[in-house]
Design an enzyme around this catalytic site. Structure first.
Site, PDB file in Angstrom:
ATOM      1  N   ASP A 110      27.691  34.786  14.443  1.00  0.00           N
ATOM      2  CA  ASP A 110      28.411  35.942  14.954  1.00  0.00           C
ATOM      3  C   ASP A 110      28.100  37.099  13.997  1.00  0.00           C
ATOM      4  O   ASP A 110      27.662  36.877  12.867  1.00  0.00           O
ATOM      5  CB  ASP A 110      29.911  35.636  14.983  1.00  0.00           C
ATOM      6  CG  ASP A 110      30.745  36.838  15.359  1.00  0.00           C
ATOM      7  OD1 ASP A 110      30.409  37.502  16.350  1.00  0.00           O
ATOM      8  OD2 ASP A 110      31.708  37.134  14.627  1.00  0.00           O
ATOM      9  N   ASP A 116      33.943  33.641  12.664  1.00  0.00           N
ATOM     10  CA  ASP A 116      35.179  33.776  11.896  1.00  0.00           C
ATOM     11  C   ASP A 116      36.388  34.151  12.738  1.00  0.00           C
ATOM     12  O   ASP A 116      37.514  33.997  12.286  1.00  0.00           O
ATOM     13  CB  ASP A 116      35.012  34.825  10.789  1.00  0.00           C
ATOM     14  CG  ASP A 116      35.159  36.245  11.321  1.00  0.00           C
ATOM     15  OD1 ASP A 116      34.583  36.522  12.394  1.00  0.00           O
ATOM     16  OD2 ASP A 116      35.845  37.053  10.688  1.00  0.00           O
ATOM     17  N   ASP A 131      35.684  33.439  18.481  1.00  0.00           N
ATOM     18  CA  ASP A 131      34.604  32.502  18.160  1.00  0.00           C
ATOM     19  C   ASP A 131      35.021  31.050  18.355  1.00  0.00           C
ATOM     20  O   ASP A 131      34.174  30.156  18.305  1.00  0.00           O
ATOM     21  CB  ASP A 131      34.150  32.692  16.704  1.00  0.00           C
ATOM     22  CG  ASP A 131      33.478  34.029  16.478  1.00  0.00           C
ATOM     23  OD1 ASP A 131      32.798  34.505  17.400  1.00  0.00           O
ATOM     24  OD2 ASP A 131      33.650  34.600  15.391  1.00  0.00           O
TER      25      ASP A 131
END
Length: 640
Positions: A321, A513, A517
């Site tokens: 990410d 995080d 996600d």
């Protein structure tokens, strides 16, 4: 003396075997060899029967245990009259549990240390001076269970005590030992208003903190929950050791049978089986995996099971990410771009008022920027957030929509993209169906992100991917800086899930995080959550949780996985090789049964000691020295 009694109670079969050995030695001194033979042989057959029952239970569950060789060796030595070898094999078989218990406890020392240090009591302040930890005025202190502490409570933490819950420092300053949480060996100085983590140890002066979370929601309790989950797991490679049972048993029995046939001596059959007993296969893999998990915990990495270590070691692709993972995740407002009819302060106030009801990473930055300008925020009871899109709020008589460009265009078709420079991102506003403007923010790249990519490539993971909900120009700019090959931008959570499912080179690691996600972390072969800032949903969905706000720990988790698997398999093959060598020597009559039983104990010890190398204390020291010595990888070097 008490420890000896505890050991006897914990391992009664081992204690009984040793006692019978001593009794047999005394009887032999008085010439009672027949009594010794019946004593040792009878006890050996009883143990063999007990182990056979356990083996049959495992067979009903589909597991062919390799300990069948030990049972066969006991029976064979009894039949050929090698009763001393019988007792030694029994000692080896029953003592294997004690050896494993010692080795595993040695390996998981760091994991147990976390559990033992769980804070139980909190000193809650009632009244008094909360600005100076050393002067409480007329305030009283009451001791309460840590589970009863609530956010807002003032707590006294005495010198060398463990902080019971997450909080913020009220005292002017204090020093805390956070080594069990972050791996940082030096005390960390905190100032008034700074966050203090539960599980950290206060320094030499008492400190006052204000609780910001309950015990159940605090960092340390979350770590403990993860550790307990990790410690309770069983690794696939440990079951893989059981899969060696069929070929190893077949080879051992074949060698023993050929030795009997060629020599014509049935004692050769027993002699070969004695050195074929497979305790190394049963013990070395679990010890290595507990050692690897312990090493990871010492490095601020919680691995939820040995199976995760195995998957980390075989990973081929790593996916990241962007916001909060490759970047710091704390963007600052760079520009406010209002449309005609709106002022900068008005636009910022409207955005901040709506963002109060959003969980997006940019919301806090917008609110902070508005408050820094002294703008008044409007509250409402009518607000609705669409995750990964935006938020709609009724502010007075106006409907304000804040979110990504595509979401705003559904309500205000005249919306236009803001001009962005490298690394910038924007949110857009619509008021009553009219495009009101945009707010541009900048999120700085983590300094160690390029080095992390270099570390992954050094570990053999050359396929790197970025999945982000941000616009493509921003995503491609960050990817170029860190050296990521493939970029997929404008992703919704479902897009990330589908993208990870579609990757060909597997296993796939996903690093993220945030709350959004959590789905993709769960669907990846290995999900790694950057959990230092308390991303609870992501941490629960992930297989690995990084407790330190350090991206390079993701690569270190892979390195630990590779080391652990290498050592586990090395230990298994070491045991097999040594046992095969001894079997061949025994087949030619060079190793009597009693001597073979003693030699097999040394094989056990050698494989356990090798497996304990997975704890990796020296490796961690070497890594720290290497990190201190090497030059950081320049982002410019990796720019494409």
């Amino acid at each position: 003396m008490s420890s000896l009694v505890a050991a006897i109670r914990r391992y009664p079969l081992v204690a009984t075997t040793v006692l019978l050995g001593l009794v047999g030695a005394v009887l032999a001194l008085f010439g009672q060899t027949d009594a010794v033979r019946w004593l040792f042989s009878g006890f050996g057959l009883l143990v063999a029967g007990y182990e056979t029952i356990g083996m049959m239970r495992r067979l009903r569950h589909g597991t062919f245990g390799i300990d069948v060789l030990a049972i066969m060796a006991i029976v064979a030595t009894v039949l050929v009259g090698e009763y001393v070898a019988t007792l030694i094999i029994v000692l080896m078989l029953t003592g294997g549990a004690a050896l494993e218990d010692f080795a595993v406890n040695r390996a998981k020392r760091e994991l147990d240390a976390l559990l033992r240090r769980a804070p139980q009591i909190a000193h809650r302040l009632i009244g008094g001076n909360t600005t100076d930890a050393g002067d409480h005025g007329n305030g009283e202190v009451e001791d309460v269970p840590a589970t009863e502490v609530r956010p807002g409570d003032l707590l006294l933490v005495r010198p060398a005590e463990i902080v019971p819950v997450d909080g913020e420092l009220v005292s002017v300053s204090a020093a805390f030992d956070e080594s069990s949480l972050t791996g940082e060996s030096l005390p960390v100085e905190r100032q008034a208003g700074d966050a203090v983590l539960s599980g950290s140890i206060n320094g030499q002066a008492a400190a006052t903190i204000r609780a910001t979370r309950s015990a159940a929601d605090s960092q340390y309790q979350q770590i403990i929950a993860l550790v307990e989950e990790a410690a309770a797991s069983k690794a696939p490679v440990v079951r893989l050791a059981d899969r060696y049972a069929v070929p190893f048993t077949a080879v051992s029995v074949s060698i023993a049978g050929l030795a009997w046939i060629i020599s014509g001596d049935p004692a050769r059959f027993a002699e070969v089986l004695v050195v074929a007993t497979p305790c190394p296969l049963l013990i070395s893999a679990p010890v290595a995996f507990m050692g690897g998990m312990s090493r990871a915990a010492r490095n601020g990495i919680i691995v939820k099971g040995g199976g995760v270590l195995e998957m980390l070691s075989r990973a081929k692709t790593v996916v990241f990410d962007k916001t909060g993972t490759l970047t710091h995740g704390t963007p600052t407002i760079a520009r406010v771009l209002p449309q005609p009819g709106f002022g900068e302060d008005e636009l910022l106030a409207l955005a901040a008022s709506a963002e109060q009801y959003s969980s997006h990473v940019l919301a806090a930055s917008v609110i902070a920027a508005a408050r820094s300008r002294g703008l008044e925020l409007t509250s409402t009871e009518t607000a609705n957030e669409v995750p990964a899109h935006g938020v709609v709020a009724r502010l007075g008589d106006r409907e304000v929509t804040v979110g990504k460009l595509s979401y705003i265009r559904d309500r205000a078709p005249d919306a236009v993209a803001a001009p962005l420079e490298g690394g910038e991102l924007a949110i857009y506003l619509a008021v009553d169906g009219r495009f009101a403007g945009s707010i541009v923010a900048s999120d700085s790249l983590r300094e160690n992100a390029p080095q992390t990519m270099a570390d992954f490539r050094a570990l053999g993971l050359s396929d790197t991917v970025m999945l982000t909900g941000d616009a493509r120009p921003t995503a491609e700019h960050i990817a170029a800086l860190v050296g990521i090959e493939h970029v997929q931008a404008d992703c919704l959570p479902v897009d990330k899930v589908n993208a990870v499912k579609g990757l060909a080179k597997r296993p796939v690691i996903m690093v993220g995080d945030g709350v959004n996600d959590a789905p993709v972390l769960a669907v990846a072969d290995v999900g790694i959550a950057m959990g230092a800032r308390g991303a609870t949903a992501a941490s629960e969905s992930a297989d690995v949780v990084i407790l330190i706000d350090d991206l390079t720990r993701t690569a270190r988790a892979v390195a630990i996985g590779q080391d652990t698997i290498r050592i586990a398999l090395q230990s298994i093959w070491l045991g097999i090789a040594m046992s095969l060598g001894l079997m061949l020597l025994a087949a030619f009559g060079f190793i009597p049964a009693t001597v073979g039983a003693l030699l097999q104990e040394f094989v056990d010890l050698a494989t356990i000691l090798n497996a304990l190398r997975a704890i990796g204390g020296r490796r961690d020291a070497a890594v720290k020295a290497q990190l201190a010595a090497r030059e950081p990888v320049s982002a410019g070097v990796l720019t494409r």
